[in-house]
Design a protein around this motif. Structure first.
Motif, mmCIF file in Angstrom:
data_model
loop_
_atom_site.group_PDB
_atom_site.id
_atom_site.type_symbol
_atom_site.label_atom_id
_atom_site.label_comp_id
_atom_site.label_asym_id
_atom_site.label_seq_id
_atom_site.Cartn_x
_atom_site.Cartn_y
_atom_site.Cartn_z
ATOM 1 N N VAL A 26 47.369 -45.135 32.384
ATOM 2 C CA VAL A 26 48.580 -44.405 32.754
ATOM 3 C C VAL A 26 49.686 -44.724 31.760
ATOM 4 C CG1 VAL A 26 49.356 -46.244 34.330
ATOM 5 C CG2 VAL A 26 50.175 -43.895 34.657
ATOM 6 N N THR A 27 50.477 -43.717 31.439
ATOM 7 C CA THR A 27 51.633 -43.920 30.578
ATOM 8 C C THR A 27 52.771 -44.541 31.373
ATOM 9 O OG1 THR A 27 52.547 -41.716 31.026
ATOM 10 C CG2 THR A 27 51.025 -41.928 29.150
ATOM 11 N N THR A 28 53.758 -45.081 30.659
ATOM 12 C CA THR A 28 54.998 -45.543 31.282
ATOM 13 C C THR A 28 56.146 -44.702 30.722
ATOM 14 O OG1 THR A 28 55.542 -47.191 29.587
ATOM 15 C CG2 THR A 28 54.035 -47.874 31.360
ATOM 16 N N ARG A 29 57.380 -45.051 31.094
ATOM 17 C CA ARG A 29 58.537 -44.310 30.597
ATOM 18 C C ARG A 29 59.075 -44.900 29.298
ATOM 19 N NH1 ARG A 29 63.040 -44.588 35.014
ATOM 20 N NH2 ARG A 29 64.032 -43.199 33.495
ATOM 21 N N PHE A 38 65.706 -38.539 32.182
ATOM 22 C CA PHE A 38 64.261 -38.482 31.951
ATOM 23 C C PHE A 38 63.796 -39.521 30.926
ATOM 24 C CE2 PHE A 38 66.025 -34.214 32.646
ATOM 25 C CZ PHE A 38 65.519 -33.980 33.916
ATOM 26 N N ASP A 39 64.733 -40.354 30.484
ATOM 27 C CA ASP A 39 64.430 -41.305 29.420
ATOM 28 C C ASP A 39 63.249 -42.195 29.796
ATOM 29 O OD1 ASP A 39 66.407 -42.072 31.369
ATOM 30 O OD2 ASP A 39 66.746 -43.913 30.241
ATOM 31 N N GLY A 40 62.317 -42.307 28.819
ATOM 32 C CA GLY A 40 62.328 -41.630 27.573
ATOM 33 C C GLY A 40 61.027 -40.895 27.329
ATOM 34 N N PHE A 41 59.873 -41.318 27.953
ATOM 35 C CA PHE A 41 58.566 -40.773 27.628
ATOM 36 C C PHE A 41 58.091 -39.837 28.732
ATOM 37 C CE2 PHE A 41 54.013 -41.841 26.093
ATOM 38 C CZ PHE A 41 54.125 -40.947 25.029
ATOM 39 N N ASN A 42 58.971 -38.906 29.114
ATOM 40 C CA ASN A 42 58.614 -37.934 30.141
ATOM 41 C C ASN A 42 57.608 -36.940 29.579
ATOM 42 O OD1 ASN A 42 58.701 -36.052 32.362
ATOM 43 N ND2 ASN A 42 60.112 -34.839 31.108
ATOM 44 N N LEU A 43 56.565 -36.648 30.358
ATOM 45 C CA LEU A 43 55.496 -35.762 29.896
ATOM 46 C C LEU A 43 55.392 -34.481 30.713
ATOM 47 C CD1 LEU A 43 52.939 -38.607 29.241
ATOM 48 C CD2 LEU A 43 54.013 -37.177 27.493
ATOM 49 N N ALA A 44 56.394 -34.208 31.565
ATOM 50 C CA ALA A 44 56.366 -33.028 32.431
ATOM 51 C C ALA A 44 57.358 -31.975 31.960
ATOM 52 C CB ALA A 44 56.675 -33.419 33.871
ATOM 53 N N LEU A 45 56.901 -30.728 31.921
ATOM 54 C CA LEU A 45 57.761 -29.612 31.506
ATOM 55 C C LEU A 45 58.546 -29.002 32.661
ATOM 56 C CD1 LEU A 45 55.307 -27.795 29.065
ATOM 57 C CD2 LEU A 45 57.563 -28.709 28.451
ATOM 58 N N HIS A 46 58.200 -29.351 33.899
ATOM 59 C CA HIS A 46 58.756 -28.643 35.054
ATOM 60 C C HIS A 46 59.910 -29.379 35.739
ATOM 61 C CE1 HIS A 46 56.043 -31.540 36.919
ATOM 62 N NE2 HIS A 46 56.684 -31.352 38.065
ATOM 63 N N VAL A 47 60.429 -30.454 35.144
ATOM 64 C CA VAL A 47 61.410 -31.285 35.846
ATOM 65 C C VAL A 47 62.843 -31.085 35.359
ATOM 66 C CG1 VAL A 47 59.692 -33.040 36.410
ATOM 67 C CG2 VAL A 47 61.001 -33.241 34.276
ATOM 68 N N GLY A 48 63.047 -30.196 34.376
ATOM 69 C CA GLY A 48 64.392 -29.949 33.869
ATOM 70 C C GLY A 48 64.707 -30.626 32.556
ATOM 71 N N ASP A 49 63.749 -31.324 32.001
ATOM 72 C CA ASP A 49 63.920 -31.972 30.701
ATOM 73 C C ASP A 49 63.893 -30.906 29.591
ATOM 74 O OD1 ASP A 49 64.061 -33.836 28.670
ATOM 75 O OD2 ASP A 49 62.113 -34.750 29.076
ATOM 76 N N PHE A 231 58.405 -47.295 35.275
ATOM 77 C CA PHE A 231 57.903 -46.093 35.928
ATOM 78 C C PHE A 231 59.023 -45.184 36.428
ATOM 79 C CE2 PHE A 231 54.633 -49.426 37.035
ATOM 80 C CZ PHE A 231 53.693 -49.003 36.119
ATOM 81 N N TYR A 232 58.722 -43.885 36.401
ATOM 82 C CA TYR A 232 59.561 -42.911 37.094
ATOM 83 C C TYR A 232 59.273 -42.994 38.592
ATOM 84 C CZ TYR A 232 59.989 -40.893 32.408
ATOM 85 O OH TYR A 232 60.220 -40.711 31.070
ATOM 86 N N SER A 233 60.284 -42.720 39.410
ATOM 87 C CA SER A 233 60.107 -42.709 40.858
ATOM 88 C C SER A 233 60.951 -41.587 41.449
ATOM 89 C CB SER A 233 60.530 -44.042 41.477
ATOM 90 O OG SER A 233 60.587 -43.953 42.893
ATOM 91 N N TYR A 234 60.295 -40.620 42.045
ATOM 92 C CA TYR A 234 60.981 -39.468 42.625
ATOM 93 C C TYR A 234 61.947 -39.892 43.723
ATOM 94 C CZ TYR A 234 61.514 -34.704 44.437
ATOM 95 O OH TYR A 234 62.026 -33.500 44.840
ATOM 96 N N ARG A 235 61.531 -40.816 44.558
ATOM 97 C CA ARG A 235 62.400 -41.262 45.660
ATOM 98 C C ARG A 235 63.554 -42.127 45.154
ATOM 99 N NH1 ARG A 235 60.252 -42.062 51.721
ATOM 100 N NH2 ARG A 235 59.164 -40.060 51.912
ATOM 101 N N ARG A 236 63.250 -43.085 44.312
ATOM 102 C CA ARG A 236 64.301 -43.974 43.811
ATOM 103 C C ARG A 236 65.350 -43.201 43.037
ATOM 104 N NH1 ARG A 236 61.610 -46.866 39.801
ATOM 105 N NH2 ARG A 236 62.375 -45.234 38.412
ATOM 106 N N ASP A 237 64.904 -42.228 42.238
ATOM 107 C CA ASP A 237 65.801 -41.476 41.371
ATOM 108 C C ASP A 237 66.289 -40.180 42.005
ATOM 109 O OD1 ASP A 237 65.354 -43.503 39.550
ATOM 110 O OD2 ASP A 237 63.703 -42.440 38.570
ATOM 111 N N GLU A 238 66.093 -40.061 43.316
ATOM 112 C CA GLU A 238 66.615 -38.951 44.121
ATOM 113 C C GLU A 238 66.196 -37.581 43.582
ATOM 114 O OE1 GLU A 238 70.807 -39.710 44.361
ATOM 115 O OE2 GLU A 238 70.544 -41.271 45.875
#
Length: 251
Positions: A26-29, A38-49, A231-238
């Motif tokens: 698994v990758t990390t951020r 989104f800093d820094g190693f975001n790999l998703a196109l659908h999150v607004g980055d 790690f990214y966290s949807y809940r922590r980062d609201e």
């Protein structure tokens, strides 16, 4: 494992006795070019980055891991569809299975659990995105069904996910699991508020894998919520955050 000057890993290899030629992790951020939040190693196109930043990160991922091809990114829907064995890019699915050498399978997560699977001979591999909805609906069972071998000829590795200390859910989540498997109640413990529970995604996944005959289950010890430096966290980062990628491929 790739790292940075601060010794924070950019890719965490799966801690399992993988068959020869099978690679997973698994990758990390850490690293990458995405701006806040989104800093820094975001790999998703659908999150607004910025799409250009995501594409740059994806190209960097391929180079960093010397992948045999670009990952076959899915259009994830929190469902139970399993793509494969060809796995066309952009397939609407939450898991991917293949028996094709060189195919790089991937799912994106930021609190949901990722599950990688491999046959003992290394010829068949899969990865699943398993949030509570997918777990309860049977994404693990659907993925295991794609293999030509029995569960006792398979192994699994659980990637990072939100840990039970931070994952509080309502009664409807608990009931969704207990409807078919009352014993799953052991994965829920009461929280401070009435009708709320701390849910253990790792325990729920292990129970489902065990019911499929898979006893060789590894990983499941990293909490996304409590490690913001990795790690990214949807809940922590609201809700406004990036995504890690869990990958599996074979030579």
């Amino acid at each position: 494992m790739s790292g940075t000057s601060t010794d924070k890993p950019r890719f965490i290899e799966a801690t399992w006795p993988a068959p020869a030629g099978v690679h997973a992790g698994v990758t990390t951020r850490v690293g990458g070019v995405s701006p806040e939040p989104f800093d820094g190693f975001n790999l998703a196109l659908h999150v607004g980055d910025d799409p250009a930043a995501v594409e740059a990160n994806r190209h960097e991922l391929e180079s960093m891991l010397d992948l045999p091809e670009a990952p076959r990114w899915l259009d994830q829907t929190h469902g139970t569809t399993v793509a494969g064995p060809e796995v066309p890019a952009g397939a609407k699915a939450d898991a991917a299975f293949t028996d094709r050498p060189g195919a790089v399978l991937a799912v994106l997560t930021a609190d949901c659990l990722s599950v990688t699977l491999a046959s003992h001979d290394g010829r068949e591999i899969a990865v699943a995105h398993a949030g509570w909805r997918g777990l309860a609906a049977g994404i693990i069972e659907r993925t295991v069904d794609r293999f030509s071998v029995a569960g006792d000829e398979m192994m699994a590795w659980l990637g990072p996910a939100i840990g039970p200390a931070h994952y509080v859910v309502g009664e409807e989540v608990r009931e969704a699991f207990m409807r078919d498997y009352p014993a799953d109640a052991s994965a829920f413990r009461g929280a401070t508020a009435p009708g709320k529970y701390h849910a253990d995604l790792f325990a729920l996944a292990r129970a489902r894998l065990r019911r499929q005959g898979i006893s060789r289950v590894y990983g499941g010890e990293r909490c996304t919520f409590s490690q913001p430096e990795l790690f990214y966290s949807y809940r922590r980062d609201e809700g406004r955050t990036g995504r890690m990628a869990t990958l599996i491929w074979r030579d």
